[in-house]
Design an enzyme around this catalytic site. Structure first.
Site, PDB file in Angstrom:
ATOM      1  N   ASP A 280     -22.077  18.912 -10.196  1.00 57.69           N
ATOM      2  CA  ASP A 280     -22.802  17.524 -10.990  1.00 57.69           C
ATOM      3  C   ASP A 280     -23.298  18.103 -12.360  1.00 57.69           C
ATOM      4  O   ASP A 280     -23.989  18.695 -12.389  1.00 57.69           O
ATOM      5  CB  ASP A 280     -23.849  17.057  -9.979  1.00 57.69           C
ATOM      6  CG  ASP A 280     -23.360  16.249  -8.879  1.00 57.69           C
ATOM      7  OD1 ASP A 280     -22.247  16.284  -8.718  1.00 57.69           O
ATOM      8  OD2 ASP A 280     -24.217  15.617  -8.085  1.00 57.69           O
TER       9      ASP A 280
ATOM     10  N   HIS B 248     -30.803  20.235 -10.015  1.00 55.71           N
ATOM     11  CA  HIS B 248     -31.511  20.705  -8.870  1.00 55.71           C
ATOM     12  C   HIS B 248     -31.679  22.410  -8.761  1.00 55.71           C
ATOM     13  O   HIS B 248     -32.657  22.945  -8.441  1.00 55.71           O
ATOM     14  CB  HIS B 248     -30.666  20.582  -7.788  1.00 55.71           C
ATOM     15  CG  HIS B 248     -30.231  19.072  -7.269  1.00 55.71           C
ATOM     16  ND1 HIS B 248     -29.319  18.536  -6.534  1.00 55.71           N
ATOM     17  CD2 HIS B 248     -31.096  18.064  -7.769  1.00 55.71           C
ATOM     18  CE1 HIS B 248     -29.571  17.419  -6.495  1.00 55.71           C
ATOM     19  NE2 HIS B 248     -30.593  16.757  -7.298  1.00 55.71           N
TER      20      HIS B 248
ATOM     21  N   ASP C  11     -36.339  15.026 -10.584  1.00 55.38           N
ATOM     22  CA  ASP C  11     -34.937  15.082 -10.765  1.00 55.38           C
ATOM     23  C   ASP C  11     -34.690  13.849 -11.830  1.00 55.38           C
ATOM     24  O   ASP C  11     -34.891  12.829 -11.648  1.00 55.38           O
ATOM     25  CB  ASP C  11     -34.377  14.727  -9.508  1.00 55.38           C
ATOM     26  CG  ASP C  11     -32.874  15.166  -9.489  1.00 55.38           C
ATOM     27  OD1 ASP C  11     -32.409  15.568 -10.315  1.00 55.38           O
ATOM     28  OD2 ASP C  11     -32.291  15.185  -8.235  1.00 55.38           O
TER      29      ASP C  11
ATOM     30  N   ASP D   6     -24.243   2.917  -2.623  1.00 54.38           N
ATOM     31  CA  ASP D   6     -24.033   2.591  -4.285  1.00 54.38           C
ATOM     32  C   ASP D   6     -23.038   1.498  -4.487  1.00 54.38           C
ATOM     33  O   ASP D   6     -23.216   0.623  -5.329  1.00 54.38           O
ATOM     34  CB  ASP D   6     -23.581   3.939  -4.982  1.00 54.38           C
ATOM     35  CG  ASP D   6     -23.315   3.760  -6.364  1.00 54.38           C
ATOM     36  OD1 ASP D   6     -24.236   2.939  -6.986  1.00 54.38           O
ATOM     37  OD2 ASP D   6     -22.559   4.296  -7.019  1.00 54.38           O
TER      38      ASP D   6
ATOM     39  N   GLU E  72     -25.667  21.137  -8.857  1.00 51.98           N
ATOM     40  CA  GLU E  72     -26.482  20.380  -9.720  1.00 51.98           C
ATOM     41  C   GLU E  72     -27.227  20.966 -10.592  1.00 51.98           C
ATOM     42  O   GLU E  72     -28.307  21.732 -10.281  1.00 51.98           O
ATOM     43  CB  GLU E  72     -26.989  18.942  -9.190  1.00 51.98           C
ATOM     44  CG  GLU E  72     -27.322  17.953 -10.340  1.00 51.98           C
ATOM     45  CD  GLU E  72     -28.138  16.818  -9.608  1.00 51.98           C
ATOM     46  OE1 GLU E  72     -29.368  16.461  -9.892  1.00 51.98           O
ATOM     47  OE2 GLU E  72     -27.453  16.280  -9.033  1.00 51.98           O
TER      48      GLU E  72
ATOM     49  N   ASP F 103     -31.877  13.613 -13.905  1.00 48.71           N
ATOM     50  CA  ASP F 103     -30.549  13.198 -13.992  1.00 48.71           C
ATOM     51  C   ASP F 103     -30.011  12.451 -15.243  1.00 48.71           C
ATOM     52  O   ASP F 103     -29.673  11.408 -15.426  1.00 48.71           O
ATOM     53  CB  ASP F 103     -30.270  12.080 -12.789  1.00 48.71           C
ATOM     54  CG  ASP F 103     -30.072  12.795 -11.473  1.00 48.71           C
ATOM     55  OD1 ASP F 103     -29.631  13.880 -11.372  1.00 48.71           O
ATOM     56  OD2 ASP F 103     -30.340  11.950 -10.419  1.00 48.71           O
TER      57      ASP F 103
ATOM     58  N   GLU G 290     -24.741  19.745  -1.185  1.00 53.19           N
ATOM     59  CA  GLU G 290     -25.285  19.925  -2.389  1.00 53.19           C
ATOM     60  C   GLU G 290     -26.763  20.333  -2.345  1.00 53.19           C
ATOM     61  O   GLU G 290     -27.514  19.728  -1.555  1.00 53.19           O
ATOM     62  CB  GLU G 290     -25.366  18.453  -3.282  1.00 53.19           C
ATOM     63  CG  GLU G 290     -25.697  18.302  -4.459  1.00 53.19           C
ATOM     64  CD  GLU G 290     -25.740  17.151  -5.199  1.00 53.19           C
ATOM     65  OE1 GLU G 290     -26.571  16.577  -5.734  1.00 53.19           O
ATOM     66  OE2 GLU G 290     -24.691  16.701  -5.218  1.00 53.19           O
TER      67      GLU G 290
ATOM     68  N   HIS H 105     -21.063   6.890  -3.323  1.00 55.01           N
ATOM     69  CA  HIS H 105     -21.659   6.958  -1.934  1.00 55.01           C
ATOM     70  C   HIS H 105     -21.710   5.392  -1.535  1.00 55.01           C
ATOM     71  O   HIS H 105     -21.804   4.551  -2.540  1.00 55.01           O
ATOM     72  CB  HIS H 105     -23.057   7.760  -1.911  1.00 55.01           C
ATOM     73  CG  HIS H 105     -24.245   6.894  -2.596  1.00 55.01           C
ATOM     74  ND1 HIS H 105     -24.871   5.658  -2.434  1.00 55.01           N
ATOM     75  CD2 HIS H 105     -25.264   7.301  -3.680  1.00 55.01           C
ATOM     76  CE1 HIS H 105     -25.921   5.412  -3.020  1.00 55.01           C
ATOM     77  NE2 HIS H 105     -26.122   6.418  -3.757  1.00 55.01           N
TER      78      HIS H 105
END
Length: 372
Positions: free
Chosen positions: A231, A206, A242, A39, A203, A244, A167, A36
């Site tokens: 994801d 999520h 979240d 990022d 994901e 991750d 997403e 992204h």
């Protein structure tokens, strides 16, 4: 212990991060990467400066990709970190924020197209509300539909052959988000005639936050014809946010990959490591070990999923359970050839007294364990 995260020149740090990233791609021999915009490059004082920063790093990516064995799975724009998006991007009460987000997406989508990306992902992150007292839901949904349509129109204008993905995420940071889960997004896409233009990036973390399982969301997206990509991370079932984490749970991954294989596999997507090493994993090698461990878990899970497909006992059980709907009468009901009166008369004339049949959940769970 990551020098690209330190220093007084943000763009120099971004260049160093790109160098390290492509070195990591080489060491791992991965086929794809994702990004992204915030990022890969720092935000500037203006959108023009921010977009220019992204473009400069994009040029570095293009040069790296000429010799690297890695392609772009998807790009996206960060429409959630800056405080201007605290009330959403596409769903913001201020049309200037909507326009700013659109300009940011245009830059990221254009770069994704130029780098040969296979997809473009939309994840607002804050497309929702915290209090209904200050929210006009009908208006915000209309804004979101207009924004999605603009993205699809621009994709067609520039000749981008990739897929537009959304997403889902139910909440955190906002209390309620319009992209809650697969079913919610499908209803929204139908409302704006976009179900043939947009697919879904799912994901695991999520799915958990929406009180679903990973495999449920994949199976539902496949059933609705909107499955796109995933994801591949892991959430903490004891935490309502979240986390991750890198996916390491082989049984859970096997069920997810089983659903993907049943649906015919990927047509546009792949496995994106939207994951972070834990705060105490501070060594540079921890980045490599996390990816290796998760890729190994995915590989083991794929072997298990293939066994489940090849053996066929799960599929045959489900087919037998619904066999009545494949009969002449079952097909007639679904084809609209029977009225409510017809069905009521049939039940009385045939003195039907249907009895329940075992769903054999424990047997099936035991069967899955034997594949493992």
């Amino acid at each position: 212990m990551r020098p690209w995260m330190h220093g007084s020149d943000p763009m120099q740090g971004a260049r160093m991060k790109a160098e390290v990233a492509f070195e990591m791609f080489r060491l791992l021999d991965v086929p794809f990467f994702t990004f992204h915009d915030r990022d890969i490059a720092p935000e500037g004082a203006t959108l023009a400066e921010s977009n220019r920063n992204v473009r400069l790093i994009g040029e570095l990516f293009a040069r790296k990709m000429e010799t690297a064995r890695v392609g772009l799975l998807w790009g996206t724009a960060n429409l959630f970190s800056n405080r201007r998006y605290m009330a959403g991007a596409a769903t913001n009460p201020d049309p200037e924020v909507f326009a700013y987000a659109a300009a940011q997406v245009k830059n990221a989508l254009d770069l994704t197209h130029e780098l040969g990306g296979a997809n473009y992902v939309l994840w607002g992150g804050r497309e929702g509300y915290e209090s209904i007292l200050n929210t006009d839901i009908k208006r915000e949904l209309a804004q979101l539909g207009r924004f999605l349509t603009l993205v699809v129109e621009h994709k067609q204008k520039i000749g981008f052959r990739g897929t537009i993905l959304i997403e889902p995420k139910p909440h955190e940071p906002t209390k309620h988000q319009y992209d809650f889960d697969v079913g919610t997004i499908y209803g929204m896409l139908r409302a704006f005639d976009l179900e043939d233009q947009v697919k879904i990036n799912i994901e695991q973390n999520h799915a958990i936050l929406a009180s679903h399982s990973f495999e449920h969301e994949i199976a539902l997206a496949a059933a609705l014809g909107i499955f796109g990509s995933i994801d591949i991370n892991r959430g903490d079932h004891q935490s309502g946010w979240d986390t991750d984490q890198f996916a390491m749970n082989v049984p859970e991954l096997a069920l997810a990959l089983y659903e993907i294989l049943k649906a015919g596999g990927f047509s546009t997507g792949g496995l994106n490591f939207d994951a972070k090493i834990r705060r105490q994993s501070i060594d540079p090698d921890d980045l490599l070990e996390a990816h290796v461990g998760s890729m190994d878990a995915c590989a083991r899970a794929l072997i298990v999923a293939e066994k489940m497909i090849a053996d066929g006992r799960l599929d045959s059980f489900v087919a037998d359970r619904y066999a009545g709907w494949d009969s002449e009468e079952g097909k007639a009901i679904l084809a609209g050839k029977r009225t409510l009166d017809d069905l009521a008369r049939q039940v009385h004339e045939m003195a039907l007294e249907p009895q329940p049949r075992s769903g054999k959940q424990e047997y099936l769970e035991g069967l899955v364990n034997r594949y493992l």
